[in-house]
Motif scaffolding. Structure first.
Motif, PDB file in Angstrom:
ATOM      1  N   GLY A  12       0.844  -1.208   0.000  1.00  0.00           N
ATOM      2  CA  GLY A  12       0.000   0.000   0.000  1.00  0.00           C
ATOM      3  C   GLY A  12       0.871   1.246   0.000  1.00  0.00           C
ATOM      4  O   GLY A  12       1.738   1.416  -0.863  1.00  0.00           O
ATOM      5  N   PHE A  14       3.084   1.967   2.256  1.00  0.00           N
ATOM      6  CA  PHE A  14       4.334   1.733   2.992  1.00  0.00           C
ATOM      7  C   PHE A  14       5.360   1.051   2.090  1.00  0.00           C
ATOM      8  O   PHE A  14       5.077   0.044   1.446  1.00  0.00           O
ATOM      9  N   SER A  33       6.926   1.656  16.333  1.00  0.00           N
ATOM     10  CA  SER A  33       5.766   1.030  15.729  1.00  0.00           C
ATOM     11  C   SER A  33       5.617   1.508  14.281  1.00  0.00           C
ATOM     12  O   SER A  33       5.759   2.699  14.004  1.00  0.00           O
ATOM     13  N   SER A  35       7.617   0.777  11.785  1.00  0.00           N
ATOM     14  CA  SER A  35       8.878   0.979  11.060  1.00  0.00           C
ATOM     15  C   SER A  35       9.174  -0.168  10.090  1.00  0.00           C
ATOM     16  O   SER A  35      10.086  -0.068   9.280  1.00  0.00           O
ATOM     17  N   GLY A  36       8.441  -1.266  10.207  1.00  0.00           N
ATOM     18  CA  GLY A  36       8.610  -2.352   9.233  1.00  0.00           C
ATOM     19  C   GLY A  36       9.219  -3.626   9.789  1.00  0.00           C
ATOM     20  O   GLY A  36       9.606  -4.519   9.041  1.00  0.00           O
ATOM     21  N   THR A  38       7.846  -6.212  11.566  1.00  0.00           N
ATOM     22  CA  THR A  38       7.078  -7.427  11.278  1.00  0.00           C
ATOM     23  C   THR A  38       7.080  -7.729   9.787  1.00  0.00           C
ATOM     24  O   THR A  38       7.140  -8.896   9.381  1.00  0.00           O
ATOM     25  N   THR A  39       7.076  -6.689   8.970  1.00  0.00           N
ATOM     26  CA  THR A  39       7.130  -6.907   7.518  1.00  0.00           C
ATOM     27  C   THR A  39       8.419  -7.645   7.160  1.00  0.00           C
ATOM     28  O   THR A  39       8.415  -8.582   6.352  1.00  0.00           O
ATOM     29  N   HIS A 191      10.729  -3.424  20.448  1.00  0.00           N
ATOM     30  CA  HIS A 191      10.893  -1.966  20.483  1.00  0.00           C
ATOM     31  C   HIS A 191      11.338  -1.522  21.876  1.00  0.00           C
ATOM     32  O   HIS A 191      11.202  -0.368  22.238  1.00  0.00           O
TER      33      HIS A 191
HETATM   34  N1  LIG Z   1      -0.823  -5.698   4.008  1.00  0.00           N
HETATM   35  C1  LIG Z   1      -0.520  -4.402   4.187  1.00  0.00           C
HETATM   36  N2  LIG Z   1      -0.986  -3.459   3.338  1.00  0.00           N
HETATM   37  C2  LIG Z   1      -0.667  -2.161   3.490  1.00  0.00           C
HETATM   38  N3  LIG Z   1       0.116  -1.683   4.472  1.00  0.00           N
HETATM   39  C3  LIG Z   1       0.611  -2.570   5.347  1.00  0.00           C
HETATM   40  C4  LIG Z   1       0.311  -3.976   5.257  1.00  0.00           C
HETATM   41  N4  LIG Z   1       0.953  -4.604   6.284  1.00  0.00           N
HETATM   42  C5  LIG Z   1       1.597  -3.638   6.966  1.00  0.00           C
HETATM   43  N5  LIG Z   1       1.398  -2.425   6.423  1.00  0.00           N
HETATM   44  C6  LIG Z   1       1.951  -1.147   6.893  1.00  0.00           C
HETATM   45  O1  LIG Z   1       3.351  -1.280   6.884  1.00  0.00           O
HETATM   46  C7  LIG Z   1       3.912  -0.511   7.930  1.00  0.00           C
HETATM   47  C8  LIG Z   1       4.904  -1.365   8.721  1.00  0.00           C
HETATM   48  O2  LIG Z   1       4.201  -2.340   9.455  1.00  0.00           O
HETATM   49  P1  LIG Z   1       4.939  -3.404  10.373  1.00  0.00           P
HETATM   50  O3  LIG Z   1       3.868  -4.231  11.016  1.00  0.00           O
HETATM   51  O4  LIG Z   1       5.974  -4.091   9.581  1.00  0.00           O
HETATM   52  O5  LIG Z   1       5.635  -2.449  11.436  1.00  0.00           O
HETATM   53  P2  LIG Z   1       6.275  -2.822  12.854  1.00  0.00           P
HETATM   54  O6  LIG Z   1       7.560  -2.081  12.898  1.00  0.00           O
HETATM   55  O7  LIG Z   1       6.325  -4.293  13.020  1.00  0.00           O
HETATM   56  O8  LIG Z   1       5.233  -2.176  13.849  1.00  0.00           O
HETATM   57  P3  LIG Z   1       4.725  -2.674  15.316  1.00  0.00           P
HETATM   58  O9  LIG Z   1       5.880  -2.476  16.257  1.00  0.00           O
HETATM   59  O10 LIG Z   1       3.578  -1.748  15.603  1.00  0.00           O
HETATM   60  O11 LIG Z   1       4.309  -4.110  15.182  1.00  0.00           O
HETATM   61  C9  LIG Z   1       2.769   0.026   8.750  1.00  0.00           C
HETATM   62  O12 LIG Z   1       2.555   1.370   8.387  1.00  0.00           O
HETATM   63  C10 LIG Z   1       1.604  -0.838   8.324  1.00  0.00           C
HETATM   64  O13 LIG Z   1       0.395  -0.123   8.418  1.00  0.00           O
END
Ligand SMILES: Nc1ncnc2c1ncn2[C@@H]1O[C@H](COP(=O)(O)OP(=O)(O)OP(=O)(O)O)[C@@H](O)[C@H]1O
Length: 370
Positions: A12, A14, A33, A35-36, A38-39, A191
Motif C-alpha cells: 500500500g 508503505f 511502531s 517501522s517495518g 514485522t514486515t 521496540h
Molecule cells: N498488508 C498491508 N498493506 C498495506 N500496508 C501494510 C500492510 N501490512 C503492513 N502495512 C503497513 O506497513 C507498515 C509497517 O508495518 P509493520 O507491522 O511491519 O511495522 P512494525 O515495525 O512491526 O510495527 P509494530 O511495532 O507496531 O508491530 C505500517 O505502516 C503498516 O500499516
C-alpha cells in the motif's frame, strides 16, 4: 551463522528498502511502531514475496528475485514465536511439543526433545494444558515447539510484549540460553531498549521502512538520537563486563569493565561470569575532579569524545573510559558551568542502585555463585 537481507517491497502506502548482513547469534530488529519490523520477519519467513531483492540464511538462498528464486515458506525450515504463544489448547504441553517435531522429516531432525525440555525448564509442565500455564510458561513452551521443528533460523516477533515485568524477567534468561547454547541464528523483533541491550549481539535499527543503523549492539545503542522518542530515557551505554567478586557484607557484585570496576546490586552469578550491563545516560553524573565525600560508588575516569544536542535543555556526552564508552545526559547549563569540551578529562559517576534487573544481564537464575 549469518543472515543477509537486501530487499525492496511496497505494501500500500508503505515502502520498505532494507539491507543488512548479520553474523550475530541474535539480531534484533529494533524500531518504533510501523517501522517495518514485522514486515521484515514476514519476508524472511516467506509469508510475503518481495518486489525485489534477496534473502540468505547461512548461505542458503531463500529469495533472489533476479534469479526468480522463492523458496516456499514450508520449505524454509523457519521456527516462529509470536507475541501470543498460539499453543493448541486441547493438547498438553507434551502434545504441543510433539507437534513441533511432526513436520520435520526424521533425517533432518537435529534437536532432541529432552534437550529442549531441559534448556527451557519445562519438564514439570509436560502434562499440563496451556490454560493451566502462566504467560511466561506458555512462551517457553511456544519456543520449545518452534525449536523442535529443527529450524534453520528462529524468528521471534515481540515474544515478551504481552508479559508483565515479572514474567519478562523470568523468561529472559531462557532466551539468553537459547542464544548462547544453540547454533540457530535468531532474528528478534523488539521496540524495547532494555530487551535489545540485554539480548542482542547485533542490532538493525529501522525507521519508516529503512535501516538507519546496523552493527554490534554496543555501537548501535550509542546512537541515542535514533532511539524512538518513548525509549530515549532508557538509552545509554551497553558494556560487556565480568564478575570480579561479590561483596557479601554490603550485598554487591563488583564487575570488571575496560573503564574500571563497577559495583551493582548482588547478582546470582559465578565469579568470572560475563555480565552485560546498560548504564542509562540519565543515570550518569559528570565531575571535572575526582569526587570525594560522595555516596555514589562508581567513578570512572574518562575523556569527552562526543557532545551532541539532546532533547529540550539536555546535551548528551560520550565519555571514553579506557575504551568503554559511557554516555551521559546532562543539562546544557551544567555543561556550560563545568566548561565541558571535547577532549576534556572528566569522571563519570554512576550510583550502584541505578542498576536494576532491567539493565543487568545477570545470566541464568539457576547459575548460582560458586
Ligand atoms: N498488508 C498491508 N498493506 C498495506 N500496508 C501494510 C500492510 N501490512 C503492513 N502495512 C503497513 O506497513 C507498515 C509497517 O508495518 P509493520 O507491522 O511491519 O511495522 P512494525 O515495525 O512491526 O510495527 P509494530 O511495532 O507496531 O508491530 C505500517 O505502516 C503498516 O500499516
Amino acid at each position: 551463522m549469518s543472515v543477509l537481507v537486501d530487499i525492496g517491497h511496497r505494501l500500500g502506502d508503505f515502502a520498505i528498502e532494507a539491507r543488512f548482513d548479520s553474523a550475530g547469534r541474535l539480531t534484533a530488529l529494533f524500531g518504533p511502531s510501523g517501522s517495518g519490523k514485522t514486515t521484515l520477519i514476514n519476508l524472511i519467513a516467506g509469508l510475503i514475496r518481495p518486489d525485489k531483492g534477496c534473502i540468505e540464511v547461512d548461505g542458503r538462498v531463500l529469495v533472489d528475485t533476479a534469479k526468480d528464486v522463492f523458496v516456499p515458506k514450508h520449505r524454509r525450515r523457519i521456527g516462529m514465536v509470536f507475541q501470543d504463544a498460539r499453543l493448541f489448547p486441547h493438547m498438553s504441553v507434551a502434545g504441543n511439543l510433539r507437534y513441533g517435531r511432526w513436520f520435520t522429516p526424521p533425517a533432518e531432525r537435529y534437536v532432541e526433545t529432552d534437550s529442549v525440555v531441559e534448556l527451557l525448564g519445562i519438564g514439570p509442565l509436560l502434562n499440563r494444558r496451556p490454560a493451566k500455564l502462566s504467560g511466561g510458561e506458555k512462551q517457553r513452551v511456544a519456543i520449545g515447539r518452534a525449536l523442535l521443528a529443527s529450524p534453520k533460523i528462529l524468528l521471534m516477533d515481540e515474544p515478551l510484549a504481552s508479559l508483565d515485568e515479572a514474567r519478562k524477567a523470568e523468561i529472559l534468561p531462557y532466551i539468553e540460553r537459547l542464544r548462547d547454547e544453540t547454533k540457530i541464528p535468531i532474528v528478534y523483533v523488539s521496540h524495547s531498549v532494555a530487551e535489545v541491550a540485554r539480548l542482542a549481539s547485533d542490532v538493525v535499527m529501522l525507521a519508516q521502512g529503512k535501516v538507519v543503523a546496523t552493527g554490534p549492539t554496543e555501537a548501535v545503542m550509542q546512537r541515542l538520537d535514533l532511539l524512538p522518542a518513548e525509549e530515549r530515557g532508557e538509552g545509554g551505554a551497553v558494556l560487556d563486563t565480568r564478575v570480579l567478586r561479590h561483596d557479601e557484607v554490603f550485598g554487591m557484585t563488583v564487575l570488571g569493565s575496560a573503564g574500571g570496576e563497577i559495583r551493582v546490586p548482588r547478582l546470582a552469578v559465578k565469579t568470572g561470569a560475563p555480565v552485560r550491563i546498560r548504564i542509562r545516560a540519565r543515570d550518569v553524573m559528570i565531575a571535572t575532579e575526582k569526587p570525594t565525600g560522595l555516596s555514589a560508588l562508581n567513578i570512572l575516569p574518562g575523556t569527552i569524545v562526543a557532545i551532541r544536542p539532546g532533547e529540550g535543555p539536555a546535551v548528551e556526552l560520550g565519555i571514553d573510559c579506557n575504551g568503554a564508552t559511557v554516555l551521559a545526559r546532562i543539562t546544557e547549563q551544567s555543561r556550560h558551568a563545568l566548561k565541558l569540551r571535547l577532549g576534556g578529562k572528566v569522571f563519570a559517576v554512576v550510583k550502584t542502585v541505578s542498576f536494576d534487573g532491567a539493565n543487568t544481564g545477570a545470566g541464568l537464575p539457576f547459575v548460582v555463585d560458586g
